[in-house]
Scaffold this motif. Structure first.
Motif, PDB file in Angstrom:
ATOM      1  N   LYS A 186       0.629  -1.347   0.320  1.00 27.05           N
ATOM      2  CA  LYS A 186       0.026  -0.065   0.094  1.00 27.05           C
ATOM      3  C   LYS A 186       1.228   1.319   0.225  1.00 27.05           C
ATOM      4  N   PRO A 187       0.484   2.235  -1.622  1.00 25.61           N
ATOM      5  CA  PRO A 187       1.201   3.300  -0.755  1.00 25.61           C
ATOM      6  C   PRO A 187       1.558   3.967   0.760  1.00 25.61           C
ATOM      7  N   GLY A 188       2.893   4.612   0.961  1.00 25.67           N
ATOM      8  CA  GLY A 188       2.822   4.909   2.198  1.00 25.67           C
ATOM      9  C   GLY A 188       3.524   3.885   3.165  1.00 25.67           C
ATOM     10  N   LEU A 189       3.760   2.773   2.903  1.00 25.27           N
ATOM     11  CA  LEU A 189       4.006   1.744   4.105  1.00 25.27           C
ATOM     12  C   LEU A 189       5.577   1.753   3.604  1.00 25.27           C
ATOM     13  N   ASP A 190       6.574   0.373   4.093  1.00 28.04           N
ATOM     14  CA  ASP A 190       7.415   0.055   3.978  1.00 28.04           C
ATOM     15  C   ASP A 190       8.003  -0.782   2.806  1.00 28.04           C
ATOM     16  N   ALA A 191       8.799  -0.709   2.142  1.00 26.42           N
ATOM     17  CA  ALA A 191       9.049  -0.682   0.663  1.00 26.42           C
ATOM     18  C   ALA A 191       9.659  -2.114   1.233  1.00 26.42           C
ATOM     19  N   ASP A 192       8.468  -3.660   1.767  1.00 21.98           N
ATOM     20  CA  ASP A 192       9.440  -4.628   1.914  1.00 21.98           C
ATOM     21  C   ASP A 192       8.354  -5.381   1.220  1.00 21.98           C
ATOM     22  N   VAL A 193       9.331  -6.196   0.412  1.00 22.28           N
ATOM     23  CA  VAL A 193       8.439  -6.919  -1.069  1.00 22.28           C
ATOM     24  C   VAL A 193       9.080  -8.119  -1.144  1.00 22.28           C
ATOM     25  N   ALA A 194       8.444  -9.218  -1.463  1.00 19.16           N
ATOM     26  CA  ALA A 194       9.102 -10.875  -1.865  1.00 19.16           C
ATOM     27  C   ALA A 194       8.360 -11.080  -2.878  1.00 19.16           C
ATOM     28  N   ILE A 195       9.087 -11.500  -4.006  1.00 16.77           N
ATOM     29  CA  ILE A 195       8.560 -11.853  -4.415  1.00 16.77           C
ATOM     30  C   ILE A 195       8.918 -13.919  -4.625  1.00 16.77           C
ATOM     31  N   TRP A 196       7.764 -14.380  -4.593  1.00 13.07           N
ATOM     32  CA  TRP A 196       7.963 -15.302  -4.707  1.00 13.07           C
ATOM     33  C   TRP A 196       7.450 -16.853  -6.355  1.00 13.07           C
ATOM     34  N   SER A 197       8.049 -17.451  -6.018  1.00 19.30           N
ATOM     35  CA  SER A 197       7.893 -18.678  -7.502  1.00 19.30           C
ATOM     36  C   SER A 197       6.525 -18.756  -7.805  1.00 19.30           C
ATOM     37  N   GLY A 198       5.068 -18.371  -7.030  1.00 18.88           N
ATOM     38  CA  GLY A 198       3.903 -19.004  -7.324  1.00 18.88           C
ATOM     39  C   GLY A 198       3.406 -18.765  -5.581  1.00 18.88           C
ATOM     40  N   ASP A 199       1.870 -19.332  -5.720  1.00 17.44           N
ATOM     41  CA  ASP A 199       1.402 -19.382  -4.008  1.00 17.44           C
ATOM     42  C   ASP A 199       2.183 -19.736  -3.567  1.00 17.44           C
ATOM     43  N   PRO A 200       2.771 -18.128  -2.232  1.00 23.27           N
ATOM     44  CA  PRO A 200       3.744 -18.918  -1.083  1.00 23.27           C
ATOM     45  C   PRO A 200       3.032 -20.478   0.307  1.00 23.27           C
ATOM     46  N   LEU A 201       1.890 -20.016  -0.380  1.00 20.00           N
ATOM     47  CA  LEU A 201       0.651 -21.268   0.419  1.00 20.00           C
ATOM     48  C   LEU A 201       1.212 -23.216  -0.245  1.00 20.00           C
ATOM     49  N   ASP A 202       1.644 -23.003  -1.224  1.00 24.25           N
ATOM     50  CA  ASP A 202       2.245 -24.000  -1.859  1.00 24.25           C
ATOM     51  C   ASP A 202       3.551 -24.313  -1.551  1.00 24.25           C
ATOM     52  N   VAL A 203       3.447 -25.206  -0.739  1.00 32.04           N
ATOM     53  CA  VAL A 203       5.184 -26.023  -0.206  1.00 32.04           C
ATOM     54  C   VAL A 203       6.410 -26.304  -1.380  1.00 32.04           C
ATOM     55  N   MET A 204       5.582 -26.572  -2.643  1.00 33.50           N
ATOM     56  CA  MET A 204       6.127 -26.032  -3.644  1.00 33.50           C
ATOM     57  C   MET A 204       7.460 -25.238  -3.876  1.00 33.50           C
ATOM     58  N   ASN A 205       6.963 -23.997  -3.879  1.00 32.30           N
ATOM     59  CA  ASN A 205       7.307 -22.576  -4.425  1.00 32.30           C
ATOM     60  C   ASN A 205       8.188 -21.973  -3.257  1.00 32.30           C
ATOM     61  N   ARG A 206       9.026 -21.141  -3.626  1.00 40.43           N
ATOM     62  CA  ARG A 206       9.622 -20.149  -2.327  1.00 40.43           C
ATOM     63  C   ARG A 206       9.848 -18.660  -2.324  1.00 40.43           C
ATOM     64  N   ALA A 207      10.437 -18.270  -2.075  1.00 47.46           N
ATOM     65  CA  ALA A 207      10.892 -16.639  -2.211  1.00 47.46           C
ATOM     66  C   ALA A 207      11.955 -16.415  -3.100  1.00 47.46           C
ATOM     67  N   LEU A 208      11.633 -15.928  -4.110  1.00 47.80           N
ATOM     68  CA  LEU A 208      12.584 -15.382  -5.212  1.00 47.80           C
ATOM     69  C   LEU A 208      13.577 -14.617  -4.614  1.00 47.80           C
ATOM     70  N   ARG A 209      13.248 -13.261  -4.674  1.00 42.92           N
ATOM     71  CA  ARG A 209      14.100 -12.344  -4.504  1.00 42.92           C
ATOM     72  C   ARG A 209      12.608 -11.607  -3.153  1.00 42.92           C
ATOM     73  N   VAL A 210      13.861 -10.119  -2.365  1.00 36.59           N
ATOM     74  CA  VAL A 210      13.156  -9.801  -0.964  1.00 36.59           C
ATOM     75  C   VAL A 210      13.452  -8.459  -1.328  1.00 36.59           C
ATOM     76  N   PHE A 211      12.690  -7.797  -0.886  1.00 35.08           N
ATOM     77  CA  PHE A 211      13.360  -6.006  -0.748  1.00 35.08           C
ATOM     78  C   PHE A 211      12.900  -5.852   0.309  1.00 35.08           C
ATOM     79  N   VAL A 212      13.993  -4.774   1.244  1.00 36.54           N
ATOM     80  CA  VAL A 212      14.191  -4.850   2.813  1.00 36.54           C
ATOM     81  C   VAL A 212      13.430  -2.923   2.147  1.00 36.54           C
ATOM     82  N   ARG A 213      12.794  -2.366   2.747  1.00 35.72           N
ATOM     83  CA  ARG A 213      13.105  -0.798   2.234  1.00 35.72           C
ATOM     84  C   ARG A 213      13.833  -0.148   1.793  1.00 35.72           C
ATOM     85  N   GLY A 214      13.003  -0.883  -0.491  1.00 34.46           N
ATOM     86  CA  GLY A 214      13.004  -0.830  -0.935  1.00 34.46           C
ATOM     87  C   GLY A 214      14.258  -1.604  -1.365  1.00 34.46           C
TER      88      GLY A 214
END
Length: 403
Positions: free
Chosen positions: A353-381
């Motif tokens: 949401k605009p205004g919140l900290d730029a903490d973002v994770a890009i996942w290979s798919g639905d993170p609730l599927d245990v076969m997927n993983r975090a591919l890239r993670v951003f903290v404060r942009g």
């Protein structure tokens, strides 16, 4: 610096998913979220292609011991409990955090970008908690909420610790009495302090009682470690007696009184859910509890209690809770906006949401599927983690000073 994450399946959590969406990051904050047509990407922005991937806010673990109970370090790295005083309200988790603990790297691999680090549960009143990011060079870089709550414990832990010392409290009666005495002293202290201020007289500051007055004033939440249903009711009873903002932590048997908690708007930070039934308080632990609590209307977050459960397994606990009846949308909220709201951090984290900290994770798919993983993670942009497909392992941005 401006970064545009483009082309992914964007799940803002607060709002509908956007297929082929754009998330614009600038100066450590989220600048815009929307469709490609809605978000104007400025010239010169760094483009991150998330096509075929899911884009979510970084996850939040609202009850962890990262950095104060260092994974694999034994006695030397365990500063979780100062078990020399039943009332440790003046103790601060912030003063014991090692930002180079391996658990912080593990957190990033699981898409966890924010944690609320808490003292342990050996004392009836364990100390003050702190909200930190999971990447930074010093703890000062990492802190985003220095004053969040005070950790307290009911049940087996404090009565065992002090019972073994032949000191009060050695029973549940004694633990509850310690809490009541502490808050009564804090009330009296506040009255004397305010009277002295009104009269312009000097007054000796007591750090323990100052902290408890902030709880009574509603400035700090009261994080109550409690497992058994009867202990949860005791936590509610004392909170109503003194009027502070209660958050149930663990809440193992909370599902047995889910209606009671919902009626009183008492939130639950539930877990850890991957543990054995190692003590009597955990005899009725079940993965069904998350779904039961949520359906009753209890505001729910999920925790690993790291290192009890490795923090990168946070999302797996949510996935198994879904398997046992938790709604998938609620499961994602239990890792993002819910823990943020429960502890008053939703002006900083918990959603795209605009205004919140730029903490973002890009996942290979639905993170609730245990076969997927975090591919890239951003903290404060800043991109601080990526998964190296060729090497088959995650890579964390170097925290060390380089000449």
């Amino acid at each position: 610096m401006t970064t545009a994450i483009i082309g992914g399946y964007v799940v803002p959590v607060e709002g509908q998913p956007i297929d082929g969406g754009t998330v614009l990051l600038e100066n450590g904050k989220i600048l815009a979220v929307g469709t490609q047509a809605e978000v104007d990407v400025p010239d010169g922005a760094e483009l991150v292609d998330a096509s075929g991937s899911w884009v979510l806010p970084g996850f939040i673990d609202a009850h962890a011991h990262l950095g104060v109970h260092e994974d694999g370090e034994g006695w030397s790295g365990n500063d979780t409990n100062e078990m020399t005083d039943p009332n440790g309200a003046r103790f601060r988790a912030l003063d014991g955090i090692d930002p180079y603990e391996v658990g912080f790297d593990d957190a990033l691999s699981g898409g966890v970008t924010s944690v609320v680090i808490k003292p342990g549960s050996g004392n009836p009143i364990g100390g003050q908690t702190v909200g930190v990011k999971t990447w930074g060079r010093t703890v000062l870089d990492m802190v985003f909420a220095e004053h969040v709550s005070v950790k307290s414990a009911l049940g087996e832990n404090p009565k065992r610790v002090y019972g073994d010392k032949d000191k009060t409290p050695s029973t549940r009666l004694g633990v509850a009495a310690v809490l009541r005495e502490a808050f009564t002293k804090a009330r009296n202290y506040a009255a004397q302090r305010d009277a002295a201020a009104a009269e312009g007289k000097p007054f000796e500051v007591d750090l323990t009682l100052e902290t408890l007055t902030r709880v009574l004033d509603g400035e700090l939440y009261w994080d109550q470690h409690t497992h058994r249903a009867d202990d949860i009711v005791t936590a509610v009873r004392i909170a109503e007696e003194f009027g502070y903002k209660l958050v149930v932590n663990h809440g193992t048997e909370g599902y047995l009184i889910a209606d009671f908690l919902a009626e009183r708007n008492v939130p639950v930070i539930l877990g850890p859910l991957f543990t054995s039934r190692s003590k009597v308080e955990l005899r009725h632990r079940t993965l069904r509890s998350a779904g039961i609590l949520a359906r009753a209307g209890v505001q729910l977050a999920i925790t690993t209690d790291h290192p009890v459960v490795p923090i990168n397994f946070l999302v797996y606990q949510a996935a198994l809770a879904v398997k046992d009846g938790l709604d998938p949308e609620t499961a994602l909220r239990a890792l993002t906006v819910n823990p943020a709201r429960i502890l008053g951090l939703d002006d900083r984290v918990g959603a795209l949401k605009p205004g919140l900290d730029a903490d973002v994770a890009i996942w290979s798919g639905d993170p609730l599927d245990v076969m997927n993983r975090a591919l890239r993670v951003f903290v404060r942009g800043r991109e601080v983690y990526h998964y190296d497909e060729a090497a088959g392992e995650g890579v964390v941005a170097d925290r060390r000073y380089r000449e």
